[in-house]
Design a protein around this motif. Structure first.
Motif, PDB file in Angstrom:
ATOM      1  N   GLU B  71      38.795  49.490  43.817  1.00  0.00           N
ATOM      2  CA  GLU B  71      38.957  48.257  44.569  1.00  0.00           C
ATOM      3  C   GLU B  71      37.705  47.381  44.473  1.00  0.00           C
ATOM      4  OE1 GLU B  71      41.742  47.860  46.664  1.00  0.00           O
ATOM      5  OE2 GLU B  71      40.988  45.824  46.810  1.00  0.00           O
ATOM      6  N   SER B  72      36.560  47.986  44.879  1.00  0.00           N
ATOM      7  CA  SER B  72      35.316  47.209  44.857  1.00  0.00           C
ATOM      8  C   SER B  72      34.875  46.952  43.432  1.00  0.00           C
ATOM      9  CB  SER B  72      34.211  47.966  45.599  1.00  0.00           C
ATOM     10  OG  SER B  72      34.756  48.665  46.679  1.00  0.00           O
ATOM     11  N   GLY B  73      35.162  47.921  42.527  1.00  0.00           N
ATOM     12  CA  GLY B  73      34.763  47.747  41.148  1.00  0.00           C
ATOM     13  C   GLY B  73      35.452  46.575  40.491  1.00  0.00           C
ATOM     14  N   GLY B  74      36.747  46.383  40.819  1.00  0.00           N
ATOM     15  CA  GLY B  74      37.467  45.247  40.259  1.00  0.00           C
ATOM     16  C   GLY B  74      36.864  43.926  40.692  1.00  0.00           C
ATOM     17  N   LEU B  76      33.804  43.462  41.892  1.00  0.00           N
ATOM     18  CA  LEU B  76      32.440  43.342  41.370  1.00  0.00           C
ATOM     19  C   LEU B  76      32.452  42.974  39.894  1.00  0.00           C
ATOM     20  CD1 LEU B  76      30.139  46.155  42.735  1.00  0.00           C
ATOM     21  CD2 LEU B  76      29.742  43.713  42.706  1.00  0.00           C
ATOM     22  N   GLY B  77      33.405  43.565  39.148  1.00  0.00           N
ATOM     23  CA  GLY B  77      33.482  43.262  37.721  1.00  0.00           C
ATOM     24  C   GLY B  77      33.747  41.794  37.465  1.00  0.00           C
ATOM     25  N   TYR B  78      34.612  41.218  38.307  1.00  0.00           N
ATOM     26  CA  TYR B  78      34.895  39.775  38.215  1.00  0.00           C
ATOM     27  C   TYR B  78      33.607  38.971  38.413  1.00  0.00           C
ATOM     28  CZ  TYR B  78      38.001  35.726  38.828  1.00  0.00           C
ATOM     29  OH  TYR B  78      38.663  34.558  38.680  1.00  0.00           O
ATOM     30  N   LEU B  79      32.878  39.311  39.512  1.00  0.00           N
ATOM     31  CA  LEU B  79      31.634  38.585  39.803  1.00  0.00           C
ATOM     32  C   LEU B  79      30.624  38.755  38.673  1.00  0.00           C
ATOM     33  CD1 LEU B  79      31.138  39.523  43.551  1.00  0.00           C
ATOM     34  CD2 LEU B  79      31.670  37.291  42.636  1.00  0.00           C
ATOM     35  N   ILE B  80      30.523  40.013  38.155  1.00  0.00           N
ATOM     36  CA  ILE B  80      29.499  40.284  37.140  1.00  0.00           C
ATOM     37  C   ILE B  80      29.850  39.572  35.839  1.00  0.00           C
ATOM     38  CG2 ILE B  80      28.564  42.145  35.702  1.00  0.00           C
ATOM     39  CD1 ILE B  80      28.579  43.867  38.235  1.00  0.00           C
ATOM     40  N   THR B  81      31.167  39.474  35.524  1.00  0.00           N
ATOM     41  CA  THR B  81      31.549  38.712  34.327  1.00  0.00           C
ATOM     42  C   THR B  81      31.094  37.263  34.445  1.00  0.00           C
ATOM     43  OG1 THR B  81      33.506  40.101  34.328  1.00  0.00           O
ATOM     44  CG2 THR B  81      33.459  38.308  32.754  1.00  0.00           C
ATOM     45  N   GLY B  82      31.217  36.709  35.671  1.00  0.00           N
ATOM     46  CA  GLY B  82      30.726  35.354  35.883  1.00  0.00           C
ATOM     47  C   GLY B  82      29.226  35.253  35.697  1.00  0.00           C
ATOM     48  N   LEU B  83      28.500  36.283  36.199  1.00  0.00           N
ATOM     49  CA  LEU B  83      27.033  36.252  36.069  1.00  0.00           C
ATOM     50  C   LEU B  83      26.606  36.448  34.623  1.00  0.00           C
ATOM     51  CD1 LEU B  83      25.954  38.200  39.261  1.00  0.00           C
ATOM     52  CD2 LEU B  83      25.794  35.764  38.807  1.00  0.00           C
ATOM     53  N   VAL B  84      27.350  37.287  33.873  1.00  0.00           N
ATOM     54  CA  VAL B  84      27.037  37.494  32.448  1.00  0.00           C
ATOM     55  C   VAL B  84      27.157  36.170  31.705  1.00  0.00           C
ATOM     56  CG1 VAL B  84      27.957  38.536  30.336  1.00  0.00           C
ATOM     57  CG2 VAL B  84      27.563  39.945  32.322  1.00  0.00           C
ATOM     58  N   ALA B  85      28.147  35.356  32.129  1.00  0.00           N
ATOM     59  CA  ALA B  85      28.303  34.042  31.498  1.00  0.00           C
ATOM     60  C   ALA B  85      27.057  33.197  31.712  1.00  0.00           C
ATOM     61  CB  ALA B  85      29.536  33.344  32.061  1.00  0.00           C
ATOM     62  N   ILE B  86      26.449  33.297  32.917  1.00  0.00           N
ATOM     63  CA  ILE B  86      25.198  32.550  33.160  1.00  0.00           C
ATOM     64  C   ILE B  86      24.083  33.091  32.274  1.00  0.00           C
ATOM     65  CG2 ILE B  86      23.406  32.063  34.863  1.00  0.00           C
ATOM     66  CD1 ILE B  86      25.443  31.902  36.957  1.00  0.00           C
ATOM     67  N   LEU B 119      41.758  42.242  33.117  1.00  0.00           N
ATOM     68  CA  LEU B 119      41.697  43.700  33.253  1.00  0.00           C
ATOM     69  C   LEU B 119      41.157  44.084  34.634  1.00  0.00           C
ATOM     70  CD1 LEU B 119      42.430  45.771  31.104  1.00  0.00           C
ATOM     71  CD2 LEU B 119      40.014  46.017  30.627  1.00  0.00           C
ATOM     72  N   PHE B 120      40.045  43.454  35.053  1.00  0.00           N
ATOM     73  CA  PHE B 120      39.431  43.798  36.343  1.00  0.00           C
ATOM     74  C   PHE B 120      40.369  43.472  37.496  1.00  0.00           C
ATOM     75  CE2 PHE B 120      35.084  43.574  34.312  1.00  0.00           C
ATOM     76  CZ  PHE B 120      34.844  44.906  34.508  1.00  0.00           C
ATOM     77  N   ALA B 126      46.343  46.650  41.547  1.00  0.00           N
ATOM     78  CA  ALA B 126      47.081  47.912  41.555  1.00  0.00           C
ATOM     79  C   ALA B 126      46.545  48.830  42.639  1.00  0.00           C
ATOM     80  CB  ALA B 126      46.972  48.582  40.189  1.00  0.00           C
ATOM     81  N   SER B 127      45.220  48.961  42.729  1.00  0.00           N
ATOM     82  CA  SER B 127      44.668  49.868  43.733  1.00  0.00           C
ATOM     83  C   SER B 127      44.846  49.300  45.130  1.00  0.00           C
ATOM     84  CB  SER B 127      43.202  50.160  43.451  1.00  0.00           C
ATOM     85  OG  SER B 127      42.399  49.143  43.971  1.00  0.00           O
ATOM     86  N   THR B 128      44.874  47.946  45.257  1.00  0.00           N
ATOM     87  CA  THR B 128      45.116  47.358  46.579  1.00  0.00           C
ATOM     88  C   THR B 128      46.484  47.746  47.098  1.00  0.00           C
ATOM     89  OG1 THR B 128      43.749  45.429  46.137  1.00  0.00           O
ATOM     90  CG2 THR B 128      45.408  45.202  47.826  1.00  0.00           C
TER      91      THR B 128
END
Lengths: 113, 141
Positions: B71-74, B76-86, B119-120, B126-128
């Motif tokens: 749940e949290s990983g999904g 967080l992965g969304y947020l981190i993908t945004g940060l990777v873009a920066i 994917l994230f 699904a887990s929600t």
């Protein structure tokens, strides 16, 4: 002429419902309020632009840009996916946050019992 | 509730539902559907397991710890993908401007950040659904 006819019709309908059918005045007020709301809503729907028409105010340069350059700019063939995850990704992030907060609230509530 | 017909039918059907859900999540940038609908289908298969077997069999499929991590990983992965873009030199949650590998339009591994984020979010949805169902069912015991 039409307004007078409508007024006479409404007066006769009120008298009929009140004194012959025996509807009490509270229910009558509710009925007329509901009728007014139905009238307003159907009037609004009748005035709406045709679905899928080219002259719609919503069909401006923004969807045109998505349709013409979406594949090139985002690499996704599915235009909806390219809008919600690329052009409007921040909005989808908010949506995912709503989901996250909802599940956190449910778990916090049910675990405490 | 233990019923032989539902148990055997769901044993046959659940793998196909899960493959279909994964297919919809992975093809989110190619065909109708995407992360939310694919995740909902996958979560529905987990709910079906819990309904046709018993709660223990379902809970074994997705334990509570793993559920909260996914749940949290999904999210967080969304947020981190945004940060990777920066970090790659674009603005927040940008895709092509940040230089994610775009691939050939129409192939499975294409569209850069869209594929990763789908994917994230799919894992998260699904887990929600599964977690919500299991917690509400357990609350009634």
């Amino acid at each position: 002429m039409l307004y007078a006819l409508a007024a006479i019709f409404i007066i006769i309908l009120t008298l009929f419902l009140r004194f012959i059918m025996g509807v009490d005045s509270r229910t009558l007020v509710t009925l007329y309020l509901l009728g007014f709301i139905i009238f307003l809503l159907s009037f609004t729907v009748a005035e709406m632009p045709t679905f899928g028409s080219l002259d719609n105010p919503a069909f401006n340069e923004v969807p045109r840009r998505y349709l013409e350059q979406g594949v090139e700019e985002t690499g996704a063939v599915n235009i909806i996916s390219s809008v919600i995850i690329d052009y409007r990704a921040f909005d989808t992030l908010g949506e995912a946050t709503v989901l996250f907060v909802a599940i956190a609230a449910v778990v916090a509530t049910l675990r405490s019992h | 509730m233990e019923d032989q017909i539902t148990r055997i039918t769901s044993r046959l059907v659940v793998p196909f539902i899960q493959v279909y859900g994964i297919y919809i999540i992975l093809h989110g940038h190619l065909s109708p559907g995407g992360s939310f609908s694919g995740g909902a289908i996958f979560g529905a298969s987990l709910v079906l397991v819990a309904l046709s077997f018993n709660l223990e069999a379902g809970s074994k499929q997705i334990p509570h710890n793993a559920a909260s991590v996914l749940e949290s990983g999904g999210a967080l992965g969304y947020l981190i993908t945004g940060l990777v873009a920066i970090a790659l030199g674009g603005y927040y949650l940008s895709n092509k401007a940040a230089g994610f590998p775009m691939g050939e339009a129409g192939s499975l591994f294409s569209a850069g950040a869209i594929f990763i984020i789908t994917l994230f979010v799919g894992i998260k949805v699904a887990s929600t659904i599964a977690t919500l169902f299991y917690y509400i069912i357990e609350g009634e015991k």
